[in-house]
Design a protein around this motif. Structure first.
Motif, PDB file in Angstrom:
ATOM      1  N   ARG A 126       0.827  -1.210   0.000  1.00  0.00           N
ATOM      2  CA  ARG A 126       0.000   0.000   0.000  1.00  0.00           C
ATOM      3  C   ARG A 126       0.861   1.261   0.000  1.00  0.00           C
ATOM      4  NH1 ARG A 126      -1.329   3.277   4.051  1.00  0.00           N
ATOM      5  NH2 ARG A 126      -3.167   4.569   3.840  1.00  0.00           N
ATOM      6  N   ASP A 127       1.864   1.317   0.880  1.00  0.00           N
ATOM      7  CA  ASP A 127       2.734   2.485   0.950  1.00  0.00           C
ATOM      8  C   ASP A 127       3.551   2.652  -0.331  1.00  0.00           C
ATOM      9  OD1 ASP A 127       1.768   2.904   3.464  1.00  0.00           O
ATOM     10  OD2 ASP A 127       3.587   2.271   4.510  1.00  0.00           O
TER      11      ASP A 127
ATOM     12  N   PHE B 199       5.427   8.258   4.823  1.00  0.00           N
ATOM     13  CA  PHE B 199       5.499   6.821   5.077  1.00  0.00           C
ATOM     14  C   PHE B 199       6.760   6.506   5.863  1.00  0.00           C
ATOM     15  CE2 PHE B 199       3.442   7.377   0.875  1.00  0.00           C
ATOM     16  CZ  PHE B 199       2.153   7.085   1.284  1.00  0.00           C
TER      17      PHE B 199
ATOM     18  N   SER C 177       6.797  11.560   0.150  1.00  0.00           N
ATOM     19  CA  SER C 177       6.713  10.130   0.467  1.00  0.00           C
ATOM     20  C   SER C 177       7.604   9.766   1.650  1.00  0.00           C
ATOM     21  CB  SER C 177       7.117   9.299  -0.748  1.00  0.00           C
ATOM     22  OG  SER C 177       6.221   9.511  -1.809  1.00  0.00           O
TER      23      SER C 177
ATOM     24  N   SER D 184       3.183   5.943  -2.739  1.00  0.00           N
ATOM     25  CA  SER D 184       4.340   6.792  -3.009  1.00  0.00           C
ATOM     26  C   SER D 184       4.632   6.861  -4.504  1.00  0.00           C
ATOM     27  CB  SER D 184       5.564   6.313  -2.236  1.00  0.00           C
ATOM     28  OG  SER D 184       5.943   5.033  -2.664  1.00  0.00           O
TER      29      SER D 184
END
Length: 93
Positions: free
Chosen positions: A21-22, A67, A63, A26
């Protein structure tokens, strides 16, 4: 590597641990800013390149802040230091 959130699956990308997901979010953020800077720039020669690179840099910074890393470092005490070089060990045999 045990984790407190058992429902997440992790991926290895360039020797780093990330969630899918991250990673996808990003990529979307960085690609959008990079292409947006390139497409919206006036057509004078250096501006599309510079604004595209600026968008990529801005996307990377966003990003990196949004994250957090998912890695956990476990240190084990060392049992001793080997003071012999590889050349010394080859000559003894």
């Amino acid at each position: 590597m045990p984790d407190s959130t058992p429902s997440r699956s992790y991926l290895q990308v360039w020797d780093d641990t990330v969630t899918l997901r991250d990673l996808l979010l990003s990529l979307v953020i960085t690609t959008t800013l990079c292409l947006g800077g390139y497409i919206l720039a006036p057509e004078r020669p250096p501006l599309p390149l510079m604004l595209g690179l600026g968008g990529a840099l801005l996307g990377f910074m966003i990003s990196a802040v949004a994250f957090r890393p998912k890695r956990r470092v476990d240190e084990e005490p060392s049992s001793g230091v080997n003071t012999k070089s590889p050349v010394d060990t080859d000559q003894e045999a």
